[in-house]
Design a protein around this motif. Structure first.
Motif, short mmCIF file in Angstrom:
data_model
loop_
_atom_site.label_atom_id
_atom_site.label_comp_id
_atom_site.label_asym_id
_atom_site.label_seq_id
_atom_site.Cartn_x
_atom_site.Cartn_y
_atom_site.Cartn_z
N ASP A 219 0.77 -1.30 0.06
CA ASP A 219 -0.03 0.23 -0.43
C ASP A 219 0.40 1.67 0.02
OD1 ASP A 219 -2.20 1.74 0.30
OD2 ASP A 219 -3.22 0.91 1.91
N SER A 220 0.39 2.27 -1.02
CA SER A 220 1.55 3.38 -0.62
C SER A 220 1.64 4.30 -0.25
CB SER A 220 1.10 4.48 -2.09
OG SER A 220 -0.67 4.61 -2.46
N LEU A 221 -0.41 4.02 1.06
CA LEU A 221 -0.37 4.85 1.48
C LEU A 221 0.34 4.31 2.79
CD1 LEU A 221 -4.08 6.13 0.80
CD2 LEU A 221 -1.96 7.47 0.37
N THR A 222 1.65 5.15 3.73
CA THR A 222 2.47 4.51 4.63
C THR A 222 1.48 5.65 6.05
OG1 THR A 222 3.84 5.69 4.10
CG2 THR A 222 4.16 3.34 3.44
N PRO A 223 1.49 5.03 6.71
CA PRO A 223 2.17 6.29 8.20
C PRO A 223 2.41 7.87 7.59
CG PRO A 223 0.89 4.27 8.82
CD PRO A 223 1.96 4.26 7.45
N GLU A 224 3.08 7.37 7.71
CA GLU A 224 4.35 8.59 6.85
C GLU A 224 4.37 9.70 6.30
OE1 GLU A 224 5.37 5.24 7.62
OE2 GLU A 224 5.72 5.67 9.40
N LYS A 225 3.97 8.53 4.78
CA LYS A 225 3.79 9.12 3.67
C LYS A 225 2.06 10.26 4.18
CE LYS A 225 3.40 10.64 -0.35
NZ LYS A 225 4.53 11.50 -1.13
N LEU A 226 1.29 9.24 4.63
CA LEU A 226 -0.54 10.43 5.18
C LEU A 226 0.42 11.43 5.96
CD1 LEU A 226 -2.67 6.99 6.15
CD2 LEU A 226 -3.16 8.86 4.44
N LEU A 227 0.64 11.04 7.28
CA LEU A 227 1.61 12.51 7.84
C LEU A 227 1.93 13.38 6.63
CD1 LEU A 227 3.15 10.68 10.75
CD2 LEU A 227 0.40 12.68 10.62
N GLU A 228 3.35 13.46 5.68
CA GLU A 228 3.28 14.21 5.03
C GLU A 228 2.15 15.09 3.80
OE1 GLU A 228 5.79 13.62 0.83
OE2 GLU A 228 6.70 12.42 2.02
N LEU A 229 1.30 13.90 3.79
CA LEU A 229 0.24 14.81 2.92
C LEU A 229 -0.34 15.32 3.83
CD1 LEU A 229 -0.54 10.99 1.44
CD2 LEU A 229 1.09 13.51 0.14
N ILE A 230 -0.74 15.34 4.74
CA ILE A 230 -1.87 15.64 5.96
C ILE A 230 -0.75 17.51 5.79
CG2 ILE A 230 -2.86 16.42 7.57
CD1 ILE A 230 -2.92 13.82 8.10
N ARG A 231 0.84 17.72 6.02
CA ARG A 231 0.93 18.49 6.65
C ARG A 231 1.26 20.02 5.03
NH1 ARG A 231 4.05 15.41 9.87
NH2 ARG A 231 6.01 14.77 7.73
N ASP A 232 0.88 18.84 3.99
CA ASP A 232 1.21 19.37 2.38
C ASP A 232 -0.26 20.21 2.84
OD1 ASP A 232 4.11 18.51 1.87
OD2 ASP A 232 3.16 17.07 0.75
N GLU A 233 -1.02 19.27 2.92
CA GLU A 233 -2.83 20.15 2.17
C GLU A 233 -3.09 20.92 3.41
OE1 GLU A 233 -4.60 19.34 -0.31
OE2 GLU A 233 -3.75 17.90 -0.78
N ARG A 234 -2.21 21.12 4.64
CA ARG A 234 -2.65 21.93 5.42
C ARG A 234 -2.04 23.19 4.89
NH1 ARG A 234 -2.25 20.31 11.05
NH2 ARG A 234 -3.92 22.28 11.51
N ALA A 235 -0.80 23.22 4.76
CA ALA A 235 0.22 24.02 4.61
C ALA A 235 -0.86 24.91 3.18
CB ALA A 235 1.25 23.83 3.64
N ASP A 236 -1.17 24.04 2.30
CA ASP A 236 -1.80 24.70 1.11
C ASP A 236 -3.33 25.22 1.31
OD1 ASP A 236 0.34 23.69 -0.49
OD2 ASP A 236 -0.72 22.40 -1.60
N SER A 237 -3.34 24.79 2.24
CA SER A 237 -5.50 25.64 2.33
C SER A 237 -5.22 26.97 3.50
CB SER A 237 -5.73 24.11 3.45
OG SER A 237 -6.81 24.90 4.12
N ALA A 238 -3.86 26.94 4.36
CA ALA A 238 -3.55 28.46 4.94
C ALA A 238 -3.06 29.67 3.67
CB ALA A 238 -2.49 28.16 6.19
N LEU A 239 -2.04 28.45 2.79
CA LEU A 239 -1.82 29.60 1.57
C LEU A 239 -2.81 30.20 0.50
CD1 LEU A 239 0.59 30.91 -0.08
CD2 LEU A 239 0.87 28.67 -0.84
N TYR A 240 -3.59 29.38 0.25
CA TYR A 240 -4.49 30.10 -0.40
C TYR A 240 -5.77 30.75 0.73
CZ TYR A 240 -2.78 27.54 -4.03
OH TYR A 240 -3.26 25.90 -5.10
N ALA A 241 -6.33 30.54 2.22
CA ALA A 241 -6.74 31.52 2.55
C ALA A 241 -6.04 32.50 2.69
CB ALA A 241 -6.58 30.76 3.98
#
Length: 130
Positions: free
Chosen positions: A1-23
């Motif tokens: 499975d490509s979605l390891t816990p470590e990868k998921l945490l990285e993706l969460i951080r990236d998406e939250r950073a993008d959300s903050a930037l667009y806001a």
């Protein structure tokens, strides 16, 4: 499975950073561009929550990646230019992750499509700003 816990945490951080930037960018824009950026911020936050739910399914723990750093924007158009490229890269990355994501394949393909749509919205905003 490509979605390891470590990868998921990285993706969460990236998406939250993008959300903050667009806001942040939305606060500096007016009219339709502001509305488009607010909606993109909402969608990116939703992606982070979806990844957080998958993290919980895999680990039994709530993901706690910490708050994203405050965005530093000196030039809105340059930031949008960089995000245009980043959204296309996210589209490609999510499509690639979907190949080995098992039951989360459909979610990743949907997110990939939304990232591509974000790039198109950025292009639209730039067309009206330049």
């Amino acid at each position: 499975d490509s979605l390891t816990p470590e990868k998921l945490l990285e993706l969460i951080r990236d998406e939250r950073a993008d959300s903050a930037l667009y806001a942040h960018l939305a606060c500096r824009m007016k009219g339709k561009a502001q509305a488009m950026l607010r909606e993109m911020a909402r969608q990116e936050a939703c992606h982070a929550k979806q990844f957080g739910a998958v993290y919980f399914l895999k680990t039994g723990k709530k993901a706690c990646p910490g708050r994203p750093d405050a965005p530093c924007v000196t030039c809105i158009n340059e930031t949008l230019r960089q995000q245009y490229t980043a959204e296309h890269a996210a589209h490609e990355a999510y499509a690639a992750l979907a190949e080995n994501a098992g039951t989360h394949r459909c979610m990743l393909l949907r997110m990939a499509q939304e990232e591509c749509e974000h790039a198109q919205l950025i292009l639209c905003i730039l067309q009206n700003c330049l």
